[in-house]
Design a protein around this motif. Structure first.
Motif, PDB file in Angstrom:
ATOM      1  N   THR A 151     -40.766 -31.333  -8.661  1.00 36.01           N
ATOM      2  CA  THR A 151     -40.322 -32.433  -9.864  1.00 36.01           C
ATOM      3  C   THR A 151     -40.139 -33.610  -9.355  1.00 36.01           C
ATOM      4  N   ILE A 152     -39.388 -33.804  -8.152  1.00 32.93           N
ATOM      5  CA  ILE A 152     -39.173 -35.063  -7.587  1.00 32.93           C
ATOM      6  C   ILE A 152     -40.457 -35.760  -7.096  1.00 32.93           C
ATOM      7  N   VAL A 153     -41.365 -34.944  -6.427  1.00 28.22           N
ATOM      8  CA  VAL A 153     -42.471 -35.723  -5.943  1.00 28.22           C
ATOM      9  C   VAL A 153     -43.467 -35.998  -7.200  1.00 28.22           C
ATOM     10  N   SER A 154     -43.156 -35.470  -8.258  1.00 21.12           N
ATOM     11  CA  SER A 154     -44.042 -35.868  -9.617  1.00 21.12           C
ATOM     12  C   SER A 154     -43.980 -37.111  -9.717  1.00 21.12           C
ATOM     13  N   PHE A 155     -42.711 -37.765  -9.412  1.00 18.70           N
ATOM     14  CA  PHE A 155     -42.589 -39.463  -9.918  1.00 18.70           C
ATOM     15  C   PHE A 155     -42.559 -40.127  -8.423  1.00 18.70           C
ATOM     16  N   PRO A 167     -49.823 -29.157 -10.298  1.00 17.78           N
ATOM     17  CA  PRO A 167     -49.640 -30.098 -11.634  1.00 17.78           C
ATOM     18  C   PRO A 167     -48.203 -30.527 -11.316  1.00 17.78           C
ATOM     19  N   TYR A 168     -47.934 -31.775 -11.962  1.00 19.91           N
ATOM     20  CA  TYR A 168     -46.738 -32.551 -11.755  1.00 19.91           C
ATOM     21  C   TYR A 168     -45.872 -32.396 -12.853  1.00 19.91           C
ATOM     22  N   THR A 169     -44.698 -32.456 -12.956  1.00 17.74           N
ATOM     23  CA  THR A 169     -43.733 -32.524 -13.995  1.00 17.74           C
ATOM     24  C   THR A 169     -43.833 -33.751 -14.803  1.00 17.74           C
ATOM     25  N   PRO A 170     -43.896 -33.539 -16.044  1.00 19.65           N
ATOM     26  CA  PRO A 170     -44.078 -34.829 -16.959  1.00 19.65           C
ATOM     27  C   PRO A 170     -42.517 -35.422 -17.289  1.00 19.65           C
ATOM     28  N   GLY A 171     -42.482 -36.533 -17.893  1.00 22.61           N
ATOM     29  CA  GLY A 171     -41.039 -37.063 -18.388  1.00 22.61           C
ATOM     30  C   GLY A 171     -40.574 -38.154 -17.496  1.00 22.61           C
ATOM     31  N   PHE A 172     -41.667 -38.820 -16.720  1.00 23.62           N
ATOM     32  CA  PHE A 172     -41.218 -40.036 -16.037  1.00 23.62           C
ATOM     33  C   PHE A 172     -42.204 -41.173 -16.052  1.00 23.62           C
ATOM     34  N   ARG A 173     -41.588 -42.316 -16.043  1.00 24.83           N
ATOM     35  CA  ARG A 173     -42.170 -43.575 -16.266  1.00 24.83           C
ATOM     36  C   ARG A 173     -41.748 -44.331 -14.833  1.00 24.83           C
ATOM     37  N   ILE A 174     -42.876 -44.829 -14.162  1.00 25.52           N
ATOM     38  CA  ILE A 174     -42.529 -45.642 -13.074  1.00 25.52           C
ATOM     39  C   ILE A 174     -42.945 -47.150 -13.024  1.00 25.52           C
ATOM     40  N   VAL A 175     -41.849 -47.826 -12.700  1.00 27.57           N
ATOM     41  CA  VAL A 175     -42.268 -49.323 -12.735  1.00 27.57           C
ATOM     42  C   VAL A 175     -41.725 -50.018 -11.210  1.00 27.57           C
ATOM     43  N   PRO A 176     -42.036 -51.097 -11.169  1.00 31.66           N
ATOM     44  CA  PRO A 176     -42.114 -51.571  -9.941  1.00 31.66           C
ATOM     45  C   PRO A 176     -40.540 -52.030  -9.496  1.00 31.66           C
ATOM     46  N   TYR A 177     -39.980 -51.782  -8.452  1.00 31.50           N
ATOM     47  CA  TYR A 177     -38.846 -51.792  -7.843  1.00 31.50           C
ATOM     48  C   TYR A 177     -38.194 -53.293  -7.788  1.00 31.50           C
ATOM     49  N   GLY A 178     -36.975 -53.576  -8.588  1.00 29.65           N
ATOM     50  CA  GLY A 178     -36.550 -55.046  -8.500  1.00 29.65           C
ATOM     51  C   GLY A 178     -36.986 -55.629  -9.718  1.00 29.65           C
ATOM     52  N   ASP A 179     -37.912 -55.199 -10.500  1.00 21.94           N
ATOM     53  CA  ASP A 179     -38.691 -56.051 -11.693  1.00 21.94           C
ATOM     54  C   ASP A 179     -37.833 -55.522 -13.056  1.00 21.94           C
ATOM     55  N   LEU A 180     -36.867 -56.391 -13.403  1.00 23.97           N
ATOM     56  CA  LEU A 180     -36.198 -55.966 -14.493  1.00 23.97           C
ATOM     57  C   LEU A 180     -36.954 -56.336 -15.703  1.00 23.97           C
ATOM     58  N   ALA A 181     -37.871 -57.048 -15.843  1.00 23.98           N
ATOM     59  CA  ALA A 181     -38.673 -57.106 -17.077  1.00 23.98           C
ATOM     60  C   ALA A 181     -39.618 -56.042 -17.280  1.00 23.98           C
ATOM     61  N   ALA A 182     -40.118 -55.362 -16.199  1.00 25.47           N
ATOM     62  CA  ALA A 182     -40.950 -54.154 -16.330  1.00 25.47           C
ATOM     63  C   ALA A 182     -40.125 -53.100 -16.735  1.00 25.47           C
ATOM     64  N   LEU A 183     -38.858 -52.954 -16.285  1.00 27.20           N
ATOM     65  CA  LEU A 183     -38.084 -51.865 -16.573  1.00 27.20           C
ATOM     66  C   LEU A 183     -37.505 -51.980 -18.025  1.00 27.20           C
ATOM     67  N   THR A 184     -37.432 -53.129 -18.386  1.00 35.38           N
ATOM     68  CA  THR A 184     -37.047 -53.373 -20.022  1.00 35.38           C
ATOM     69  C   THR A 184     -37.977 -52.897 -20.825  1.00 35.38           C
ATOM     70  N   GLU A 185     -39.328 -53.148 -20.502  1.00 40.21           N
ATOM     71  CA  GLU A 185     -40.545 -52.841 -21.032  1.00 40.21           C
ATOM     72  C   GLU A 185     -40.639 -51.173 -21.304  1.00 40.21           C
ATOM     73  N   ALA A 186     -40.443 -50.649 -20.239  1.00 40.80           N
ATOM     74  CA  ALA A 186     -40.582 -49.135 -19.984  1.00 40.80           C
ATOM     75  C   ALA A 186     -39.534 -48.246 -20.540  1.00 40.80           C
ATOM     76  N   VAL A 187     -38.153 -48.952 -21.052  1.00 47.30           N
ATOM     77  CA  VAL A 187     -37.426 -47.992 -21.623  1.00 47.30           C
ATOM     78  C   VAL A 187     -37.546 -48.105 -23.289  1.00 47.30           C
ATOM     79  N   ASP A 188     -37.544 -46.886 -23.880  1.00 49.50           N
ATOM     80  CA  ASP A 188     -37.639 -47.040 -25.292  1.00 49.50           C
ATOM     81  C   ASP A 188     -36.695 -45.948 -25.995  1.00 49.50           C
TER      82      ASP A 188
END
Length: 404
Positions: A151-155, A167-188
């Motif tokens: 599960t952990i290597v899936s993300f 096959p990898y575990t679903p349910g994760f979204r990856i954003v650039p580290y330190g990028d608050l704007a990208a993180l904000t966009e990814a959260v729903d």
């Protein structure tokens, strides 16, 4: 010849003969250790500037921790969680107090703590936040290292850790580290957690931009999302505070702890959170036969008590300043960058000089142990019991290696 009398080459070959090659260790075979020093099978001493990836924050064979282990070995080592033992309550109560949380869930390894955090976050999302069944997502950062389960290597974005394990575990979204704007966009509306390392250790001791962690905290609060801080490497005194999140005045909803929690003696990990989060678990829904065993609790309780004095956090702050001052003096002399906090540093070498692996091999020859990562980067994380003189010695050896 003296070389023909050395035990190390044969010991290295023997270790490799019946071992799966999932690590590429330096060719040193350690047989004893104390404090910040280890000794190999040929009697050569080395200054340990890796400290078991921060599992040895209190040094090798810290007398208080060794005494606790010896005493418990003579009484009781394992009951399973089918029963309660007399070391359990003290450990959970004192660790919860150190974290400022209501509850603790003990496990064994860091990866188990991360898996536990993921399961708890998802269950919290369904039962408390009201996310529709099987729709939960967790946002993570590029360059992360949280462990190596499937599960952990899936993300993970590290090809060595991830490739060919699908096959990898679903349910994760990856954003650039330190990028608050990208993180904000990814959260729903289906996001149940943001899982981050306050400082990315395996990536090369990468410190996020100032204001990033407070921004993550605000976002999680506003969007009703759990902020999970993986403090397995960065926590328990390594950065100069009990937790790295404290450096920016941030309190996450959940701490993931491990490594130093076992004092370098036994594997101990834990998840700490308030009742409204960890309270979603009911009997039979998660567990571990060895999690929270008597031996682990006896040692880990003493670890918590050592941290409660504040001594090791102060040492990390004060000695860390000395370490970083010395290393920054080498920028332009073979180093191109130095990062980190407290007694934790990532050093980017000029790649035209040598690789990180070559630098660590040369440091080993000079009696200092460190670890490379990602090409031309090496990491230093000495035990918090290291002295000023030993720090100066380590920096001098780095300088000597860079000078050729």
């Amino acid at each position: 010849m003296i070389e023909d009398m050395l035990r190390t080459p044969a010991a290295v070959q023997d270790a490799e003969r019946h071992t799966a090659h999932n690590y590429h260790p330096l060719p040193v075979v350690i047989s004893s250790a104390e404090g910040a020093w280890v000794t190999d099978v040929d009697g050569k001493r080395y200054l340990d500037c890796l400290a078991g990836y921060s599992a040895l924050n209190f040094g090798h064979r810290h007398p208080t921790l060794i005494a606790a282990a010896h005493a418990q070995l003579d009484k009781l080592t394992l009951t399973s969680r089918a029963f309660i033992h007399d070391q359990f309550a003290d450990f959970c109560r004192e660790l919860a107090a150190l974290c400022g949380k209501d509850l603790v869930l003990p496990m064994n390894t860091g990866a188990e703590a991360v898996e536990t955090g993921i399961k708890v976050a998802r269950k919290w999302g369904y039962q408390v936040k009201g996310v529709p069944a099987d729709q939960a997502n967790i946002v993570v950062a590029e360059g992360n290292f949280h462990g190596r389960t499937t599960t952990i290597v899936s993300f993970s974005t590290d090809s060595d850790a991830r490739a060919d394990f699908g096959p990898y575990t679903p349910g994760f979204r990856i954003v650039p580290y330190g990028d608050l704007a990208a993180l904000t966009e990814a959260v729903d509306e289906h996001t149940v957690a943001v899982l981050l390392e306050p400082i990315q250790g395996e990536q090369g001791v990468v410190v996020p931009p100032e204001g990033y962690l407070p921004g993550v905290r605000r976002l999680c609060t506003e969007r009703d999302v759990l902020f999970i801080a993986d403090e397995i490497q960065s926590g328990l005194g390594r950065t100069g505070t009990t937790f790295a999140c404290e450096q920016e005045g941030v309190v996450p909803d959940m701490y993931l702890l491990g490594k130093a929690l076992g004092g370098g003696i036994v594997p101990v990990s834990a998840v700490a959170a308030d009742t409204n989060v960890l309270g979603v678990l009911q009997p039979g829904q998660h567990g571990s036969t060895f999690g929270g065993n008597p031996l682990a609790c006896a040692v880990a309780t003493e670890v918590v008590r050592l941290l409660a004095t504040g001594e090791f956090q102060r040492r990390s702050t004060e000695l860390g300043e000395r370490l970083h001052t010395g290393l920054r003096g080498l920028i332009g002399k073979g180093l191109v960058a130095v990062r980190g906090r407290g007694l934790w540093a990532g050093l980017d070498l000029d790649p035209s000089l040598m690789s990180g692996r070559e630098a660590c091999e040369r440091l080993m020859e000079r009696g200092v142990l460190a670890k490379d990562t990602h090409g031309s980067t090496i990491r230093l994380a000495p035990p918090l019991v290291i002295t000023e003189e030993e720090i100066d010695h380590a920096v001098a050896q780095v300088a000597a290696v860079l000078a050729g």
